[in-house]
Design a protein around this motif. Structure first.
Motif, PDB file in Angstrom:
ATOM      1  N   GLN A   1      48.170  55.977  28.204  1.00 56.30           N
ATOM      2  CA  GLN A   1      49.366  55.996  29.047  1.00 56.30           C
ATOM      3  C   GLN A   1      49.463  57.287  29.838  1.00 56.30           C
ATOM      4  O   GLN A   1      49.827  57.281  31.021  1.00 56.30           O
ATOM      5  N   ALA A   2      49.124  58.408  29.200  1.00 59.73           N
ATOM      6  CA  ALA A   2      49.183  59.695  29.892  1.00 59.73           C
ATOM      7  C   ALA A   2      48.145  59.762  31.012  1.00 59.73           C
ATOM      8  O   ALA A   2      48.427  60.247  32.114  1.00 59.73           O
ATOM      9  N   VAL A   3      46.941  59.263  30.737  1.00 60.01           N
ATOM     10  CA  VAL A   3      45.887  59.269  31.750  1.00 60.01           C
ATOM     11  C   VAL A   3      46.263  58.352  32.911  1.00 60.01           C
ATOM     12  O   VAL A   3      46.055  58.680  34.083  1.00 60.01           O
ATOM     13  N   ALA A   4      46.841  57.194  32.591  1.00 58.68           N
ATOM     14  CA  ALA A   4      47.236  56.253  33.642  1.00 58.68           C
ATOM     15  C   ALA A   4      48.298  56.837  34.557  1.00 58.68           C
ATOM     16  O   ALA A   4      48.379  56.474  35.738  1.00 58.68           O
ATOM     17  N   ALA A   5      49.095  57.738  34.034  1.00 61.88           N
ATOM     18  CA  ALA A   5      50.160  58.334  34.840  1.00 61.88           C
ATOM     19  C   ALA A   5      49.622  59.288  35.892  1.00 61.88           C
ATOM     20  O   ALA A   5      50.314  59.576  36.884  1.00 61.88           O
ATOM     21  N   THR A   6      48.401  59.781  35.699  1.00 64.85           N
ATOM     22  CA  THR A   6      47.832  60.764  36.631  1.00 64.85           C
ATOM     23  C   THR A   6      46.546  60.291  37.303  1.00 64.85           C
ATOM     24  O   THR A   6      46.022  60.997  38.169  1.00 64.85           O
ATOM     25  N   THR A   7      46.036  59.128  36.911  1.00 69.33           N
ATOM     26  CA  THR A   7      44.780  58.611  37.459  1.00 69.33           C
ATOM     27  C   THR A   7      45.077  57.451  38.394  1.00 69.33           C
ATOM     28  O   THR A   7      45.815  56.535  38.021  1.00 69.33           O
ATOM     29  N   PRO A   8      44.508  57.448  39.595  1.00 73.19           N
ATOM     30  CA  PRO A   8      44.757  56.327  40.503  1.00 73.19           C
ATOM     31  C   PRO A   8      44.122  55.048  39.986  1.00 73.19           C
ATOM     32  O   PRO A   8      43.167  55.086  39.202  1.00 73.19           O
ATOM     33  N   THR A   9      44.677  53.907  40.379  1.00 73.08           N
ATOM     34  CA  THR A   9      44.032  52.643  40.049  1.00 73.08           C
ATOM     35  C   THR A   9      42.736  52.535  40.835  1.00 73.08           C
ATOM     36  O   THR A   9      42.595  53.098  41.923  1.00 73.08           O
ATOM     37  N   LEU A  10      41.785  51.810  40.288  1.00 72.90           N
ATOM     38  CA  LEU A  10      40.458  51.707  40.892  1.00 72.90           C
ATOM     39  C   LEU A  10      40.509  50.872  42.164  1.00 72.90           C
ATOM     40  O   LEU A  10      40.914  49.707  42.145  1.00 72.90           O
ATOM     41  N   SER A  11      40.096  51.478  43.259  1.00 76.32           N
ATOM     42  CA  SER A  11      40.065  50.793  44.546  1.00 76.32           C
ATOM     43  C   SER A  11      39.085  51.527  45.439  1.00 76.32           C
ATOM     44  O   SER A  11      38.538  52.573  45.057  1.00 76.32           O
ATOM     45  N   ALA A  12      38.836  51.001  46.628  1.00 74.76           N
ATOM     46  CA  ALA A  12      38.008  51.711  47.597  1.00 74.76           C
ATOM     47  C   ALA A  12      38.741  52.983  47.995  1.00 74.76           C
ATOM     48  O   ALA A  12      39.813  52.930  48.593  1.00 74.76           O
ATOM     49  N   GLY A  13      38.165  54.121  47.635  1.00 76.10           N
ATOM     50  CA  GLY A  13      38.809  55.397  47.900  1.00 76.10           C
ATOM     51  C   GLY A  13      39.137  56.182  46.643  1.00 76.10           C
ATOM     52  O   GLY A  13      39.395  57.388  46.713  1.00 76.10           O
ATOM     53  N   THR A  14      39.113  55.519  45.483  1.00 73.20           N
ATOM     54  CA  THR A  14      39.471  56.210  44.240  1.00 73.20           C
ATOM     55  C   THR A  14      38.390  56.098  43.163  1.00 73.20           C
ATOM     56  O   THR A  14      38.591  56.580  42.051  1.00 73.20           O
ATOM     57  N   ALA A  15      37.258  55.483  43.460  1.00 77.29           N
ATOM     58  CA  ALA A  15      36.246  55.236  42.426  1.00 77.29           C
ATOM     59  C   ALA A  15      35.741  56.537  41.820  1.00 77.29           C
ATOM     60  O   ALA A  15      35.505  56.622  40.607  1.00 77.29           O
ATOM     61  N   GLY A  16      35.554  57.565  42.643  1.00 83.04           N
ATOM     62  CA  GLY A  16      35.039  58.831  42.120  1.00 83.04           C
ATOM     63  C   GLY A  16      35.881  59.396  40.999  1.00 83.04           C
ATOM     64  O   GLY A  16      35.380  59.625  39.882  1.00 83.04           O
ATOM     65  N   PRO A  17      37.174  59.655  41.232  1.00 82.60           N
ATOM     66  CA  PRO A  17      37.984  60.222  40.146  1.00 82.60           C
ATOM     67  C   PRO A  17      38.158  59.276  38.957  1.00 82.60           C
ATOM     68  O   PRO A  17      38.264  59.735  37.811  1.00 82.60           O
ATOM     69  N   VAL A  18      38.188  57.966  39.184  1.00 81.07           N
ATOM     70  CA  VAL A  18      38.314  57.035  38.063  1.00 81.07           C
ATOM     71  C   VAL A  18      37.082  57.099  37.176  1.00 81.07           C
ATOM     72  O   VAL A  18      37.178  57.230  35.940  1.00 81.07           O
ATOM     73  N   PHE A  19      35.889  57.037  37.763  1.00 83.29           N
ATOM     74  CA  PHE A  19      34.657  57.090  36.970  1.00 83.29           C
ATOM     75  C   PHE A  19      34.516  58.450  36.284  1.00 83.29           C
ATOM     76  O   PHE A  19      34.089  58.529  35.124  1.00 83.29           O
ATOM     77  N   ALA A  20      34.869  59.516  36.988  1.00 84.46           N
ATOM     78  CA  ALA A  20      34.781  60.846  36.390  1.00 84.46           C
ATOM     79  C   ALA A  20      35.729  60.981  35.207  1.00 84.46           C
ATOM     80  O   ALA A  20      35.397  61.608  34.184  1.00 84.46           O
ATOM     81  N   THR A  21      36.918  60.402  35.311  1.00 79.42           N
ATOM     82  CA  THR A  21      37.881  60.442  34.216  1.00 79.42           C
ATOM     83  C   THR A  21      37.348  59.711  32.989  1.00 79.42           C
ATOM     84  O   THR A  21      37.409  60.227  31.865  1.00 79.42           O
ATOM     85  N   LEU A  22      36.817  58.524  33.194  1.00 78.14           N
ATOM     86  CA  LEU A  22      36.283  57.752  32.074  1.00 78.14           C
ATOM     87  C   LEU A  22      35.118  58.469  31.407  1.00 78.14           C
ATOM     88  O   LEU A  22      35.028  58.515  30.172  1.00 78.14           O
TER      89      LEU A  22
END
Length: 341
Positions: free
Chosen positions: A38-59
């Protein structure tokens, strides 16, 4: 942790330390890990064209801390991304899973109720944390096709079978079957939408990012051992080979993130995701086998965190289906191309 030049600036800025806290330790409870989700979801963008980099890096960063933690957070983020793409609001305080696996002899049927909802009945396999989560996205069959349904897992018609989960990898992320008896749910997207959208393939690459992060954590064990024995060429050689394997996997992930973020039309994402996942799994398997063979039995029998990481990672990569998935990639090439040669 990130080295490839293909990562975006947003990916390089990822920092999960504040969100992880004590849940990053071995032996954290499912509830503690879901709080991180829940904490990560509050600061991580949902996966879409334009956000894949930070989402994959977070995981990847989460998996480098603890594989089971990433295994808990990844489906929560994936579900939120799916709901966002479908324009469906997420209830405050909810925790999510994605139950989309199929198995011979098991089926969930969906029956329309006439008020815009459906009721689900049947058994769904491989339902991670079903007894702990508040909600899940569940694939079901109104006929021959598949639909995606949002379900409240606290409904009395939901029965999770945690008792059948006897895995030594991720023992506290039970992924047994769930029985559904007339459970109401809301349709998410039109029939077939869940599997057809590019985000389905992108989510599969996100899982591979978790595999890579888990292998990075294991490589850190090898690096520490090599540092403590500076005269060991055997350890240095193993570390050098591991660096090369992890770099190959990272390049595959970073390049995929960059291409998702570039939003190039016409990309065959089902094929691309299959190739990325195969590249990452090959590297992760090589790292895991090499590290285990090099460090010997002592850490695996005396250090519960190392033993858990090895077992968790071994199980997690089996979400890839090995030769069957490689055969699928081969069929795609024969049917529609996709390679430069």
């Amino acid at each position: 942790m990130l080295h490839s030049s293909a990562w975006s600036a947003a990916a390089r800025a990822v920092d999960v330390d504040d969100a992880v806290g004590p849940a990053g330790r071995h032996g954290a409870t499912p509830a503690e890990r879901l709080a991180v989700a829940q904490a990560v979801a509050a600061t991580t963008p949902t996966l879409s064209a334009g956000t894949a980099g930070p989402v994959f890096a977070t995981l990847a960063a989460l998996a480098a801390v603890d594989v089971a933690l990433a295994r808990t957070v990844e489906p929560h983020l994936d579900a939120r991304s799916v709901l966002d793409q479908a324009g469906v609001p997420v209830p405050d305080g909810s925790t999510w899973g994605v139950f989309a696996a199929e198995a011979p002899g098991l089926r969930v049927d969906a029956h329309a109720t006439g008020d815009g909802t459906v009721r689900l009945s049947g058994t769904k396999p491989w339902c991670s944390l079903a007894s702990t989560l508040s909600h899940a996205l569940v694939t079901a069959h109104p006929g021959d096709e598949r639909i995606l349904v949002a379900v409240d897992l606290r409904h009395p018609g939901v029965t999770a079978h945690d008792d059948v989960w006897v895995a030594r990898g991720m023992p506290d992320v039970p992924s047994g079957p769930v029985d559904l008896d007339g459970v109401p749910g809301s349709l998410v997207g039109e029939p077939g939408w869940y599997l057809r959208r590019p985000g389905f393939a992108w989510g599969g690459i996100g899982v591979a990012a978790c595999w890579w992060g888990g292998a990075v954590g294991l490589a850190r064990v090898l690096r520490s051992l090599a540092a403590s024995r500076p005269g060991s060429e055997l350890l240095q050689a193993a570390l050098g080979a591991t660096v090369a394997d992890l770099a190959d996997a990272e390049d595959a992930l970073a390049d995929a993130a960059a291409r998702i973020d570039a939003d190039r039309p016409g990309t065959d994402w089902a094929f691309e995701a299959q190739v990325v996942r195969a590249r990452v799994r090959r590297a992760v398997d090589a790292v895991r086998h090499r590290v285990v063979a090099t460090i010997g039995p002592a850490p695996l029998t005396a250090d519960p965190a190392v033993a858990a990481r090895v077992a968790d990672l071994e199980l997690y990569v089996l979400q890839d289906h090995g030769a069957r998935d490689l055969a699928r990639a081969g069929r795609m090439v024969l049917e529609r191309g996709g390679v430069a040669w």
